[in-house]
Design a protein around this motif. Structure first.
Motif, PDB file in Angstrom:
ATOM      1  N   GLN A 230       2.671  -0.746  -9.585  1.00  0.00           N
ATOM      2  CA  GLN A 230       1.273  -0.363  -9.785  1.00  0.00           C
ATOM      3  C   GLN A 230       0.381  -1.565 -10.099  1.00  0.00           C
ATOM      4  O   GLN A 230      -0.813  -1.397 -10.341  1.00  0.00           O
ATOM      5  CB  GLN A 230       1.191   0.655 -10.923  1.00  0.00           C
TER       6      GLN A 230
ATOM      7  N   GLN B 162       2.543   1.780  -3.492  1.00  0.00           N
ATOM      8  CA  GLN B 162       1.597   2.239  -4.510  1.00  0.00           C
ATOM      9  C   GLN B 162       1.161   3.678  -4.259  1.00  0.00           C
ATOM     10  O   GLN B 162       0.979   4.451  -5.204  1.00  0.00           O
ATOM     11  CB  GLN B 162       0.401   1.290  -4.557  1.00  0.00           C
ATOM     12  N   THR B 163       1.029   4.059  -2.987  1.00  0.00           N
ATOM     13  CA  THR B 163       0.690   5.453  -2.661  1.00  0.00           C
ATOM     14  C   THR B 163       1.819   6.387  -3.061  1.00  0.00           C
ATOM     15  O   THR B 163       1.589   7.448  -3.658  1.00  0.00           O
ATOM     16  CB  THR B 163       0.401   5.599  -1.155  1.00  0.00           C
ATOM     17  N   TRP B 164       3.050   6.002  -2.755  1.00  0.00           N
ATOM     18  CA  TRP B 164       4.194   6.855  -3.096  1.00  0.00           C
ATOM     19  C   TRP B 164       4.354   6.988  -4.605  1.00  0.00           C
ATOM     20  O   TRP B 164       4.727   8.051  -5.100  1.00  0.00           O
ATOM     21  CB  TRP B 164       5.474   6.281  -2.484  1.00  0.00           C
ATOM     22  N   VAL B 165       4.074   5.921  -5.343  1.00  0.00           N
ATOM     23  CA  VAL B 165       4.155   5.996  -6.801  1.00  0.00           C
ATOM     24  C   VAL B 165       3.107   6.964  -7.330  1.00  0.00           C
ATOM     25  O   VAL B 165       3.389   7.827  -8.178  1.00  0.00           O
ATOM     26  CB  VAL B 165       3.978   4.600  -7.431  1.00  0.00           C
ATOM     27  N   GLU B 166       1.879   6.839  -6.827  1.00  0.00           N
ATOM     28  CA  GLU B 166       0.797   7.721  -7.283  1.00  0.00           C
ATOM     29  C   GLU B 166       1.102   9.183  -6.967  1.00  0.00           C
ATOM     30  O   GLU B 166       0.791  10.083  -7.754  1.00  0.00           O
ATOM     31  CB  GLU B 166      -0.517   7.309  -6.622  1.00  0.00           C
ATOM     32  N   GLN B 167       1.708   9.425  -5.815  1.00  0.00           N
ATOM     33  CA  GLN B 167       2.011  10.796  -5.393  1.00  0.00           C
ATOM     34  C   GLN B 167       3.382  11.265  -5.860  1.00  0.00           C
ATOM     35  O   GLN B 167       3.801  12.372  -5.522  1.00  0.00           O
ATOM     36  CB  GLN B 167       1.922  10.889  -3.866  1.00  0.00           C
ATOM     37  N   GLN B 168       4.066  10.413  -6.623  1.00  0.00           N
ATOM     38  CA  GLN B 168       5.400  10.724  -7.148  1.00  0.00           C
ATOM     39  C   GLN B 168       6.376  11.089  -6.025  1.00  0.00           C
ATOM     40  O   GLN B 168       7.192  12.001  -6.156  1.00  0.00           O
ATOM     41  CB  GLN B 168       5.319  11.858  -8.181  1.00  0.00           C
ATOM     42  N   ARG B 169       6.288  10.351  -4.932  1.00  0.00           N
ATOM     43  CA  ARG B 169       7.158  10.580  -3.776  1.00  0.00           C
ATOM     44  C   ARG B 169       8.196   9.478  -3.606  1.00  0.00           C
ATOM     45  O   ARG B 169       9.021   9.535  -2.693  1.00  0.00           O
ATOM     46  CB  ARG B 169       6.316  10.669  -2.496  1.00  0.00           C
TER      47      ARG B 169
ATOM     48  N   ARG C 176       6.159  -0.116 -13.150  1.00  0.00           N
ATOM     49  CA  ARG C 176       4.989  -0.829 -13.676  1.00  0.00           C
ATOM     50  C   ARG C 176       4.558  -1.924 -12.709  1.00  0.00           C
ATOM     51  O   ARG C 176       3.364  -2.103 -12.451  1.00  0.00           O
ATOM     52  CB  ARG C 176       5.311  -1.432 -15.043  1.00  0.00           C
TER      53      ARG C 176
ATOM     54  N   LYS D 102       0.828  -1.210   0.000  1.00  0.00           N
ATOM     55  CA  LYS D 102       0.000   0.000   0.000  1.00  0.00           C
ATOM     56  C   LYS D 102       0.860   1.257   0.000  1.00  0.00           C
ATOM     57  O   LYS D 102       0.583   2.219  -0.732  1.00  0.00           O
ATOM     58  CB  LYS D 102      -0.925  -0.008   1.220  1.00  0.00           C
TER      59      LYS D 102
END
Length: 310
Positions: A302, A209-216, A299, A206
């Protein structure tokens, strides 16, 4: 040498390698036919071809040194069996410890205060943040019963045991790989059909995936360039980030044959040449280099991260 003769020789090598070592002789009869055996005819001209037999591989030795509690049902025996499966993965996937010399000494401590005291006796200090600890010098693993959910306690045992095993098999492995493999193997479960399943760590999945979505998310190029001291400093300051990325990087590489091959090569570099992993080495080993590695990793991060089966 014809095929029949070769088969006979192979058979003799197999037969004599399964028991005590005995001399094997080669000789020819009057018609020129080749024979092999440990009892040549009297007067025959012989040639000794006794094979150089390696010692038989020993199984991993697991000793439960202290047992204040027992995991219920079959969970405790399954957990000990899964330590052996982790050991086999290290041997099969990475080619480590071909002589079977590893051991794990397990201490199951029920109360946290007793666990703290055990740590003080072993290393001179303790922390109430620890659910388990490993001592490389003595191959010891200590875990206290920190959760009502015994499956979580079992995972802690597997996590610390993985550390102890890798320290014995490849003591110079970088910290990110040590921690990544320990987290990866802690979810190992053996199914009724004998196969092993390794699932994603839900919290780590989790977060990634959150860090990827937020580009962090830190780039792998930055992460893999950290030396052990820098990694530990980041772990002290940022807590979850280096541990989570260690799990994700390792789980991603273990998810595909080329990734497992790269980890094997990195560990073999350490084993044979004392060469620590570098960005240049990883760039050389991964098809398409570091840029492709990062693309494939993001990839994967995600995706659903389906379980791995062995």
């Amino acid at each position: 040498m014809d095929r029949r003769t070769l088969r006979l020789l192979t058979l003799f090598l197999v037969l004599f390698s399964t028991g005590a070592q005995a001399d094997i002789f080669q000789w020819q009869d009057a018609s020129g036919k080749l024979h092999f055996g440990d009892r040549p005819p009297e007067g025959a001209q012989t040639k000794t071809i006794t094979p150089n037999i390696s010692p038989q591989l020993k199984d991993l030795e697991i000793h439960v040194k202290r047992q204040d509690f027992t995991l219920t049902g079959d969970l405790q025996q399954h957990t000990l069996d899964n330590i052996r499966h982790i050991y086999q993965r290290y041997r099969r996937d990475f080619g480590l410890d071909l002589h079977g010399t590893a051991e794990v000494n397990v201490f199951l401590i029920e109360k946290q205060d007793d666990f703290q005291q055990w740590m003080v006796e072993r290393i001179g200090s303790s922390s109430r943040h620890y659910a388990g600890v490993f001592i490389p010098a003595t191959n010891e693993v200590a875990v206290w019963k920190w959760a009502e959910n015994e499956q979580q306690v079992a995972q802690t045992i597997l996590h610390e045991s993985s550390h102890v095993l890798l320290y014995q098999l490849s003591p110079s492995a970088p910290v990110w790989l040590q921690e990544g493999l320990a987290q990866y193997f802690q979810t190992l479960e053996t199914q009724p059909d004998g196969r092993q399943r390794i699932s994603a760590l839900p919290d780590a999945q989790k977060r990634i995936q959150t860090w990827v979505e937020q580009q962090r998310l830190i780039t792998l190029r930055q992460y893999l360039s950290l030396d052990d001291a820098q990694w530990r400093k980041m772990a002290h300051q940022l807590n979850a980030i280096p541990y989570t990325v260690a799990w994700a990087t390792t789980a991603f590489l273990m998810s595909k044959p080329v990734g497992r091959s790269i980890l094997r090569q990195l560990l073999q570099d350490l084993e044979k040449n004392h060469q620590r992993p570098t960005l240049q080495r990883i760039d050389h080993l991964y098809p398409g280099g570091l840029s492709r590695l990062e693309y494939d990793f993001f990839r994967w991060a995600q995706s659903d991260m389906t379980p791995h089966w062995y």
